[in-house]
Scaffold this motif. Structure first.
Motif, PDB file in Angstrom:
ATOM      1  N   HIS A 166     -43.807  -4.712  58.307  1.00  0.00           N
ATOM      2  CA  HIS A 166     -43.515  -3.943  56.883  1.00  0.00           C
ATOM      3  C   HIS A 166     -43.710  -4.896  55.894  1.00  0.00           C
ATOM      4  CE1 HIS A 166     -42.495  -1.004  59.594  1.00  0.00           C
ATOM      5  NE2 HIS A 166     -41.277  -1.112  59.846  1.00  0.00           N
ATOM      6  N   ARG A 167     -43.672  -4.612  54.742  1.00  0.00           N
ATOM      7  CA  ARG A 167     -43.678  -5.168  53.317  1.00  0.00           C
ATOM      8  C   ARG A 167     -43.356  -4.659  52.489  1.00  0.00           C
ATOM      9  NH1 ARG A 167     -47.829  -4.503  49.758  1.00  0.00           N
ATOM     10  NH2 ARG A 167     -49.391  -3.025  50.314  1.00  0.00           N
ATOM     11  N   LEU A 168     -42.842  -5.213  51.193  1.00  0.00           N
ATOM     12  CA  LEU A 168     -42.407  -4.523  49.923  1.00  0.00           C
ATOM     13  C   LEU A 168     -43.515  -4.222  48.886  1.00  0.00           C
ATOM     14  CD1 LEU A 168     -38.747  -6.024  49.535  1.00  0.00           C
ATOM     15  CD2 LEU A 168     -39.253  -3.833  50.524  1.00  0.00           C
ATOM     16  N   GLN A 169     -43.351  -3.270  48.225  1.00  0.00           N
ATOM     17  CA  GLN A 169     -44.423  -3.228  46.910  1.00  0.00           C
ATOM     18  C   GLN A 169     -43.552  -3.156  45.768  1.00  0.00           C
ATOM     19  OE1 GLN A 169     -47.091  -0.107  47.543  1.00  0.00           O
ATOM     20  NE2 GLN A 169     -47.617   0.045  45.423  1.00  0.00           N
ATOM     21  N   TRP A 170     -43.389  -4.153  45.047  1.00  0.00           N
ATOM     22  CA  TRP A 170     -42.752  -4.025  43.800  1.00  0.00           C
ATOM     23  C   TRP A 170     -43.419  -3.356  42.697  1.00  0.00           C
ATOM     24  CZ3 TRP A 170     -37.921  -6.354  43.803  1.00  0.00           C
ATOM     25  CH2 TRP A 170     -37.696  -7.266  44.913  1.00  0.00           C
ATOM     26  N   GLU A 171     -42.571  -2.579  42.000  1.00  0.00           N
ATOM     27  CA  GLU A 171     -43.103  -1.724  40.791  1.00  0.00           C
ATOM     28  C   GLU A 171     -43.785  -2.894  39.894  1.00  0.00           C
ATOM     29  OE1 GLU A 171     -40.094   0.891  39.624  1.00  0.00           O
ATOM     30  OE2 GLU A 171     -40.060   1.823  41.483  1.00  0.00           O
ATOM     31  N   CYS A 172     -43.198  -3.979  39.720  1.00  0.00           N
ATOM     32  CA  CYS A 172     -43.653  -4.861  38.679  1.00  0.00           C
ATOM     33  C   CYS A 172     -43.504  -6.462  39.354  1.00  0.00           C
ATOM     34  CB  CYS A 172     -43.017  -4.915  37.508  1.00  0.00           C
ATOM     35  SG  CYS A 172     -41.316  -5.467  37.301  1.00  0.00           S
ATOM     36  N   PRO A 173     -44.176  -7.467  38.847  1.00  0.00           N
ATOM     37  CA  PRO A 173     -44.179  -8.834  39.561  1.00  0.00           C
ATOM     38  C   PRO A 173     -42.566  -9.086  39.582  1.00  0.00           C
ATOM     39  CG  PRO A 173     -45.882  -8.723  38.049  1.00  0.00           C
ATOM     40  CD  PRO A 173     -45.224  -7.445  37.831  1.00  0.00           C
ATOM     41  N   PRO A 174     -42.080  -9.745  40.627  1.00  0.00           N
ATOM     42  CA  PRO A 174     -40.753  -9.860  40.591  1.00  0.00           C
ATOM     43  C   PRO A 174     -40.254 -11.082  39.728  1.00  0.00           C
ATOM     44  CG  PRO A 174     -41.742  -9.818  42.727  1.00  0.00           C
ATOM     45  CD  PRO A 174     -42.588  -9.795  41.943  1.00  0.00           C
ATOM     46  N   GLU A 175     -41.160 -11.874  39.158  1.00  0.00           N
ATOM     47  CA  GLU A 175     -40.663 -12.707  38.271  1.00  0.00           C
ATOM     48  C   GLU A 175     -40.273 -12.362  37.092  1.00  0.00           C
ATOM     49  OE1 GLU A 175     -45.117 -13.072  38.640  1.00  0.00           O
ATOM     50  OE2 GLU A 175     -43.324 -13.157  40.109  1.00  0.00           O
ATOM     51  N   ASN A 176     -40.590 -10.893  36.621  1.00  0.00           N
ATOM     52  CA  ASN A 176     -40.393 -10.379  35.394  1.00  0.00           C
ATOM     53  C   ASN A 176     -39.259  -9.529  35.618  1.00  0.00           C
ATOM     54  OD1 ASN A 176     -42.744 -11.462  34.554  1.00  0.00           O
ATOM     55  ND2 ASN A 176     -43.994  -9.383  35.047  1.00  0.00           N
ATOM     56  N   LEU A 177     -38.355  -9.433  36.580  1.00  0.00           N
ATOM     57  CA  LEU A 177     -37.347  -8.783  36.975  1.00  0.00           C
ATOM     58  C   LEU A 177     -36.106  -9.613  36.709  1.00  0.00           C
ATOM     59  CD1 LEU A 177     -38.321  -7.066  40.312  1.00  0.00           C
ATOM     60  CD2 LEU A 177     -38.255  -5.844  38.076  1.00  0.00           C
ATOM     61  N   PRO A 178     -34.981  -8.983  36.091  1.00  0.00           N
ATOM     62  CA  PRO A 178     -33.909  -9.294  35.613  1.00  0.00           C
ATOM     63  C   PRO A 178     -33.082  -9.863  37.119  1.00  0.00           C
ATOM     64  CG  PRO A 178     -33.626  -7.209  34.898  1.00  0.00           C
ATOM     65  CD  PRO A 178     -35.126  -7.705  35.230  1.00  0.00           C
ATOM     66  N   ARG A 230     -25.148  -5.742  54.030  1.00  0.00           N
ATOM     67  CA  ARG A 230     -24.034  -5.317  54.925  1.00  0.00           C
ATOM     68  C   ARG A 230     -24.614  -3.785  55.612  1.00  0.00           C
ATOM     69  NH1 ARG A 230     -20.855  -6.352  50.664  1.00  0.00           N
ATOM     70  NH2 ARG A 230     -20.273  -4.382  50.101  1.00  0.00           N
ATOM     71  N   GLU A 231     -25.785  -3.224  54.882  1.00  0.00           N
ATOM     72  CA  GLU A 231     -26.263  -1.899  55.573  1.00  0.00           C
ATOM     73  C   GLU A 231     -26.701  -2.124  57.074  1.00  0.00           C
ATOM     74  OE1 GLU A 231     -26.475   0.790  54.044  1.00  0.00           O
ATOM     75  OE2 GLU A 231     -25.692   0.063  52.248  1.00  0.00           O
ATOM     76  N   THR A 232     -26.592  -1.191  57.635  1.00  0.00           N
ATOM     77  CA  THR A 232     -26.963  -1.035  59.093  1.00  0.00           C
ATOM     78  C   THR A 232     -28.073   0.035  59.302  1.00  0.00           C
ATOM     79  OG1 THR A 232     -25.276   0.573  59.383  1.00  0.00           O
ATOM     80  CG2 THR A 232     -24.724  -1.937  59.893  1.00  0.00           C
ATOM     81  N   LYS A 233     -28.714   0.608  58.599  1.00  0.00           N
ATOM     82  CA  LYS A 233     -29.783   1.624  58.655  1.00  0.00           C
ATOM     83  C   LYS A 233     -31.036   1.137  58.070  1.00  0.00           C
ATOM     84  CE  LYS A 233     -27.699   5.363  57.402  1.00  0.00           C
ATOM     85  NZ  LYS A 233     -27.526   6.712  57.064  1.00  0.00           N
ATOM     86  N   HIS A 234     -32.136   1.487  58.817  1.00  0.00           N
ATOM     87  CA  HIS A 234     -33.491   1.437  58.078  1.00  0.00           C
ATOM     88  C   HIS A 234     -33.486   2.619  57.305  1.00  0.00           C
ATOM     89  CE1 HIS A 234     -37.649   0.260  58.175  1.00  0.00           C
ATOM     90  NE2 HIS A 234     -37.968   1.348  58.110  1.00  0.00           N
ATOM     91  N   PRO A 235     -34.074   2.379  55.908  1.00  0.00           N
ATOM     92  CA  PRO A 235     -35.068   0.955  55.673  1.00  0.00           C
ATOM     93  C   PRO A 235     -34.042   0.316  54.827  1.00  0.00           C
ATOM     94  CG  PRO A 235     -35.243   2.690  53.862  1.00  0.00           C
ATOM     95  CD  PRO A 235     -34.582   3.294  55.152  1.00  0.00           C
ATOM     96  N   TYR A 236     -32.707   0.223  54.584  1.00  0.00           N
ATOM     97  CA  TYR A 236     -32.081  -0.392  53.678  1.00  0.00           C
ATOM     98  C   TYR A 236     -31.793  -1.906  54.330  1.00  0.00           C
ATOM     99  CZ  TYR A 236     -31.040   4.663  52.827  1.00  0.00           C
ATOM    100  OH  TYR A 236     -31.081   5.791  52.620  1.00  0.00           O
ATOM    101  N   THR A 237     -31.688  -2.141  55.597  1.00  0.00           N
ATOM    102  CA  THR A 237     -31.665  -3.411  55.958  1.00  0.00           C
ATOM    103  C   THR A 237     -32.809  -4.423  55.728  1.00  0.00           C
ATOM    104  OG1 THR A 237     -32.542  -2.728  58.220  1.00  0.00           O
ATOM    105  CG2 THR A 237     -30.055  -2.741  58.099  1.00  0.00           C
ATOM    106  N   PHE A 238     -34.103  -3.634  55.838  1.00  0.00           N
ATOM    107  CA  PHE A 238     -35.016  -4.398  55.465  1.00  0.00           C
ATOM    108  C   PHE A 238     -35.378  -4.785  54.110  1.00  0.00           C
ATOM    109  CE2 PHE A 238     -39.783  -4.897  54.263  1.00  0.00           C
ATOM    110  CZ  PHE A 238     -40.184  -5.921  55.356  1.00  0.00           C
ATOM    111  N   VAL A 239     -35.069  -3.673  53.065  1.00  0.00           N
ATOM    112  CA  VAL A 239     -35.264  -3.621  51.850  1.00  0.00           C
ATOM    113  C   VAL A 239     -34.466  -4.685  51.226  1.00  0.00           C
ATOM    114  CG1 VAL A 239     -35.172  -2.496  49.630  1.00  0.00           C
ATOM    115  CG2 VAL A 239     -36.141  -1.529  51.492  1.00  0.00           C
ATOM    116  N   SER A 240     -33.310  -4.808  51.607  1.00  0.00           N
ATOM    117  CA  SER A 240     -32.206  -5.810  51.174  1.00  0.00           C
ATOM    118  C   SER A 240     -32.740  -7.382  51.438  1.00  0.00           C
ATOM    119  CB  SER A 240     -30.777  -5.457  51.687  1.00  0.00           C
ATOM    120  OG  SER A 240     -30.647  -5.559  52.971  1.00  0.00           O
ATOM    121  N   LYS A 241     -32.826  -7.413  52.892  1.00  0.00           N
ATOM    122  CA  LYS A 241     -33.051  -8.735  53.424  1.00  0.00           C
ATOM    123  C   LYS A 241     -34.471  -9.222  52.736  1.00  0.00           C
ATOM    124  CE  LYS A 241     -35.119  -8.742  57.311  1.00  0.00           C
ATOM    125  NZ  LYS A 241     -35.280  -8.708  58.847  1.00  0.00           N
TER     126      LYS A 241
END
Length: 248
Positions: free
Chosen positions: A100-112, A125-136
Motif C-alpha cells: 500500500h501507499r499514501l496519496q497526499w492531497e498536496c505535497p507533504p512539504e507544504n503541510l503544517p 496507538r490504533e489497532t485497526k486497518h487502515p488507521y495503523t498504516f496511515v498513521s505509521k
C-alpha cells in the motif's frame, strides 16, 4: 302414607348427595386447572427460551440484529479515527497489489506540522486497518520532507508524551510502531531530543526484559546515541546501565 314420606325423604337425600358431588367435582376441576396453570407458568420460566433471554448465547452477540447499539458493544471512534473519517488527514490509502501507499492531497512539504504530525503520532496507538498504516506511514513521510527539523523541534514538548503513550501500550504492534517512530524522530531532530529522553527510556527499559524486543530496542538506543551525541549516552546509561555504547 309413611312409604310416600319415606320415598320423598330418600329423593331429597339423593338430590343433596348429587349436589354435594357436583360441588366436589367442580372444586376438583378448579383445583386441577389452577395446578395446570401454575405448572405451565413455572415451566415457561424455566424453559430454555426464557433462559436464553436472561443468558444470551455467544452466537447472539455475533448477530447484528441482537446487538444493542447503545450497549457496551458500541465503541466510540478514537480521536484519530474520527479525524481521518472527516477528511482531517490530507492523505488517503491507495491499495496496491504488492504493498500500500499514501496519496497526499498536496505535497507533504507544504503541510503544517502542527497539529498534523502530533495527530499522526496519536494514530500510532490504533489497532485497526487502515488507521495503523496511515498513521505509521504518514508520520514517516512527513519527517522526510525538506525543512522537517525546523518544523518538528518546536513540537517536541507535545510530541514526546504522545510517543510515550505508544511505548507503554500493551499491544506489541503498537509498541513496535512507537519505537520505529522514535528512531525516525531522532534522525530528524538530533540532540534536541536529549532533553526529553528520560521520559521515554523508562518504558524501553521495561520492554528489554522481553526477549523478542531486546534486539530492536538495542538498535533504537544506538540510533538515539548516534544522532544525540555524547549527551544522549549519559542519559541512556543513567536509565539503562547495561547499555553498551556504539563507541566501545
Amino acid at each position: 302414607m309413611q312409604k310416600s314420606e319415606c320415598h320423598g325423604g330418600v329423593q331429597l337425600r339423593n338430590r343433596g348427595a348429587d349436589n354435594c358431588d357436583q360441588r366436589t367435582s367442580s372444586s376438583i376441576q378448579i383445583k386441577h386447572r389452577t395446578t395446570v396453570q401454575q405448572g405451565k407458568s413455572s415451566s415457561s420460566t424455566s424453559s430454555p427460551e426464557s433462559t436464553r433471554k436472561f443468558h444470551p448465547r455467544p452466537s447472539d452477540k455475533l448477530n447484528p440484529k441482537t446487538i444493542n447499539p447503545f450497549g457496551e458493544q458500541s465503541r466510540a471512534p478514537s480521536a484519530f479515527e474520527a479525524i481521518y473519517s472527516k477528511g482531517g488527514i490530507p492523505c488517503r490509502l491507495v491499495h496496491g497489489s504488492v504493498k500500500h501507499r499514501l496519496q497526499w492531497e498536496c505535497p507533504p512539504e507544504n503541510l503544517p506540522f502542527d497539529p498534523l504530525l502530533i495527530t499522526l503520532a496519536e494514530g500510532l496507538r490504533e489497532t485497526k486497518h487502515p488507521y495503523t498504516f496511515v498513521s505509521k506511514e504518514g508520520f514517516r513521510e512527513l519527517l522526510l520532507v525538506q525543512g522537517a527539523p525546523e518544523k518538528a523541534v518546536p513540537l517536541l514538548p507535545r510530541l514526546v508524551p504522545v510517543l510515550k503513550a505508544a511505548l507503554v501500550h500493551l499491544d506489541d504492534d503498537v509498541f513496535a510502531r512507537g519505537l520505529n517512530a522514535l528512531m525516525q524522530l531522532s534522525v530528524v531532530v538530533g540532540p534536541s531530543l536529549n532533553d526529553h529522553l528520560k521520559h521515554l527510556l523508562t518504558s524501553l527499559s521495561k520492554r528489554l526484559r522481553d526477549k523478542k524486543f531486546k534486539e530492536p530496542i538495542t538498535s533504537a538506543l544506538q540510533k538515539l546515541e548516534q544522532h544525540g551525541g555524547s549527551g544522549s549516552l549519559i542519559i541512556i546509561k543513567s536509565k539503562i546501565p547495561t547499555y553498551c555504547s556504539i563507541c566501545c
